[in-house]
Write an enzyme that holds these catalytic residues in place. Structure first.
Site, mmCIF file in Angstrom:
data_model
loop_
_atom_site.group_PDB
_atom_site.id
_atom_site.type_symbol
_atom_site.label_atom_id
_atom_site.label_comp_id
_atom_site.label_asym_id
_atom_site.label_seq_id
_atom_site.Cartn_x
_atom_site.Cartn_y
_atom_site.Cartn_z
ATOM 1 N N ALA A 61 0.824 -1.217 0.000
ATOM 2 C CA ALA A 61 0.000 0.000 0.000
ATOM 3 C C ALA A 61 0.854 1.262 0.000
ATOM 4 C CB ALA A 61 -0.894 -0.008 1.236
ATOM 5 N N GLY A 100 0.317 -5.542 0.554
ATOM 6 C CA GLY A 100 -0.693 -5.656 -0.498
ATOM 7 C C GLY A 100 -0.111 -6.271 -1.766
#
Ligand code: NAI
Length: 694
Positions: A61, A100
């Site tokens: 992220a 992520g």
């Protein structure tokens, strides 16, 4: 943010393009969603490969986006759609697949990784957990007992030394005809050991011991339990709930704040090489730090015997250090000498002789005679006036403090002490040298104790005042350890050695023969003074190294601290001698008085312009005193408590103890409260108008 192209006629290649690490920002997520839609709807396309530009798959992220509302497509449905798609998707992993990015790789049906690729979930260091199915899918892939991440665990399908993207395209072509169902990780069942509960309980205990009070690792264990006991759709819901709790916690804010503060604090660049004068406790460690990064070191001592001892110590440290790091010791970088004349060609000198101004001045005068005009002259003094040393040289602009902390080759913090005449190039060189040595370098102003030690004084003072009033060392330590410190103030002082502070107090006339015989009891130089630390030292108790200090230890150098009845006795005698009625003191009072006094001095430092920003102070305390990272540092902690409350409590305590100036709220704290309590990052705007020494 993602390039879409058709290769080998039937493979859709999606390349993430968000330098430096292709973070999955809102724009990147949007581009992935669009590209996947294209690939899945194009009848020409039979398989998909996802990779990242510039040798990095995806670093996770974009943390800067955490602060605002969610923009762009949310990650969970995006990832679920990739996994559920009817065309095989292959992740081509080079560089990093973190957070992520790793979750993205886990929803692909196949993973091809370069042998140097790094995969993992670092979210816990930011106070959160992987919340796009990461905890649920990884566990389904590798099972619960897995201890480490590797190919053997079945995370990746192929490891390659070649270009991972090219290998993945060939792999994708071969995967076209194969069924996809078993490749959807969320459909797998987590392999569990029969004693799952016992295993998770044991891990919980370990985590609680290693990181007391820290929430994110415990939440991860709960997510693991969910992966083991719930179907995927329930597990991911649980993961989401845990994330929501963590995401809004002060701990996540604190840890993310630390992440950015650490980067802001080290903002200088420029590199030079060095020499060390004095091979005592600090000089040895500093010499090792320099050699470790390939800098040649000329090490100087005052006598032959001391030089030989220093040489042996340095070599021993270097060899142990090299063995630990699996490299060869760089002994050839060293030259040991008794003569300062050997320093005539070095770029930078670090003086590490005794803390004695007259001696240091002599050394600096000599250095300015023998060193070439461009050589930087640095001092490791822990509190003397750097400018006074600059004043005896022919190059005051090239003089700067490099304040290491003990043990110098281990402690991460370096305070770069900027005298009023230190040039910005000189400061930049010291900062960049610190960075090169792996230190967290922070520029500070030239005031007594600089930042770390100046703030430590009110913190320790409060602890000793609390002893007078009725607390015990173990009670105070327990309260501070429950707050999150690895060691309370007394255990820490025992480790560092009590004699250092004793000597400093003697030199500043606070005890010994210089004390005014007329001064009232428990008062020195017009303010409250606790005599207990001096009394402990007078008994030869200097802490761990003498086998006793605030605690007793089983031997000299022992580390197992046990409460000492002798200290208990000393406290009782002291209180009755001075007519102090001991009272029950709450843990709240202990934490507030110690921590608010610490932060209050921090406000004073900002006001005096001795630190450029509150983040710098916090970084100093994170790396120079083991301040619990999940509290963010003393200044961030004050902001989390609420500056208004800190102000009120300080006023309350100052009223109760008017003879303790450190409890008097600093004017800056009052200003910040008066102007609407801005967040830490904005305090600087209110400090700018004041006089900065940096
Ligand atoms: P130390 O007493 O262990 O070592 C000082 C060394 O300097 C001795 O080996 C001595 O022989 C040598 N020396 C003295 N005069 C010399 C000269 N003219 N030429 C060459 N060598 C000479 O002291 P320590 O603890 O290493 O402290 C050194 C400096 O570092 C002091 O300024 C101290 O305040 C500062 N410091 C100490 C810390 C600590 O925890 N010990 C932490 C941070 C700074």
């Amino acid at each position: 943010m993602a390039r879409y192209e058709l290769v080998k006629r039937s493979v859709a290649l999606i390349t993430l393009t968000n330098p430096p690490v292709n973070a999955s920002s809102s724009a990147v997520r949007h581009a992935i969603a669009k590209s996947m839609k294209c690939a899945l709807s194009d009848p020409e396309v039979t398989a998909v490969v996802i990779c990242g530009e510039n040798g990095s798959f995806c670093g996770g992220a974009d943390i800067r986006e955490f602060a605002g509302p969610l923009k762009g497509p949310p990650l969970v449905p995006l990832l679920d759609a990739i996994e559920a798609g009817e065309k095989p998707v292959v992740a081509a992993i080079e560089g990093v697949a973190l957070g992520g990015g790793f979750e993205l790789a886990l929803v692909c049906h196949y993973r091809i990784a370069h042998s140097k690729a790094r995969l993992g979930f670092p979210e816990v260091t930011l106070g959160i957990l992987p919340a796009a199915g990461g905890t649920q899918r990884l566990l389904r892939l590798i099972g619960i007992p897995a201890a480490a991440i590797s190919l053997k665990l079945g995370i990746v399908d192929q490891v390659t030394e070649q270009n991972a993207c090219e290998v993945a395209v060939e792999f994708a072509l071969r995967a076209v005809a194969k069924p996809l169902l078993s490749r959807r990780v969320s459909m797998l069942t987590t392999r569990c050991p029969p004693d799952l509960d016992a295993l998770l309980d044991a891990v919980t205990m370990q985590v609680k011991k290693k990181a007391p009070g820290v929430m994110a690792p415990l939440a991860c264990i709960q997510a693991v339990r969910a992966a083991a006991t719930m179907p995927y759709y329930k597990g991911i819901k649980r993961e989401g709930e845990l994330m929501a709790t963590l995401f809004n916690s002060g701990q996540a804010w604190a840890l993310q704040y630390c992440f950015f503060a650490q980067r802001t604090a080290g903002k200088w660049t420029l590199i030079r090489s060095a020499a060390v004068i004095g091979l005592g406790t600090m000089g040895r460690g500093i010499a090792v730090c320099l050699a470790r990064v390939g800098i040649s070191v000329i090490a100087v001592e005052s006598e032959k015997k001391l030089l030989e001892t220093g040489r042996q110590m340095v070599i021993g440290m270097l060899e142990r250090d090299a063995k630990r790091r699996g490299v060869s010791a760089s002994l050839n970088l060293f030259k040991f000498t008794l003569s300062l004349h050997d320093l005539k060609d070095v770029d930078l000198v670090i003086e590490v002789v005794f803390e004695d101004m007259a001696l240091k001045k002599r050394v600096f005068q000599e250095l300015s005679k023998v060193c070439r005009p461009a050589t930087l002259l640095c001092t490791n003094t822990s509190g003397l006036d750097v400018d006074a040393l600059a004043g005896v040289t022919d190059r005051p602009h090239l003089v700067v403090g490099m304040h290491f902390f003990s043990p110098a080759h281990v402690m991460k913090l370096l305070e770069v002490v900027c005298g009023p005449r230190s040039s910005s190039e000189t400061i930049a060189t010291a900062m960049s040298l610190g960075k090169r040595m792996g230190k967290v370098s922070v520029a500070v102003g030239n005031c007594p104790g600089f930042v770390r030690n100046r703030m430590l004084k009110p913190y320790i003072d409060q602890a000793t005042f609390l002893l007078e009033e009725g607390a015990t060392p173990e009670q105070i330590d327990k309260a501070l350890e429950d707050f999150g410190f690895a060691m309370g103030v007394f255990r820490m002082s025992d480790l560092a050695g009590l004699d250092v502070g004793w000597r400093v107090r003697k030199e500043s006339g606070l005890n010994g023969s210089d004390v005014d015989p007329e001064s009232p009891p428990r008062r020195r130089q017009g303010r409250r003074y606790c005599l207990i630390p001096d009394m402990v030292c007078e008994q030869g108790r200097f802490g761990q190294k003498t086998g006793g200090g605030w605690y007793m230890y089983d031997k000299r150098g022992g580390t197992n601290a046990k409460p000492d009845p002798l200290i208990q006795n000393l406290l009782e005698t002291y209180r009755s001698k001075y007519g102090i009625q001991p009272r029950n003191i709450s843990n709240q009072e202990i934490v507030e008085r110690c921590l608010f006094a610490l932060a209050n001095e921090g406000f004073g430092i900002l006001e005096d312009g001795m630190a450029a920003r509150p983040e710098d102070i916090d970084v100093i305390y994170l790396f120079g005193y083991g301040f619990p990272r999940h509290r963010g540092g003393p200044m961030f902690y004050a902001s989390m408590v609420g500056l208004e409350r800190v102000l009120k409590r300080l006023e309350h305590y100052h009223q109760a103890h008017p003879d303790v100036p450190h409890l008097k709220p600093s004017p800056l704290l009052k200003t910040l409260v008066a102007c609407g309590i801005p967040p830490v990052q904005k305090w600087r705007e209110h400090i700018k108008t004041m006089h900065s020494h940096l």
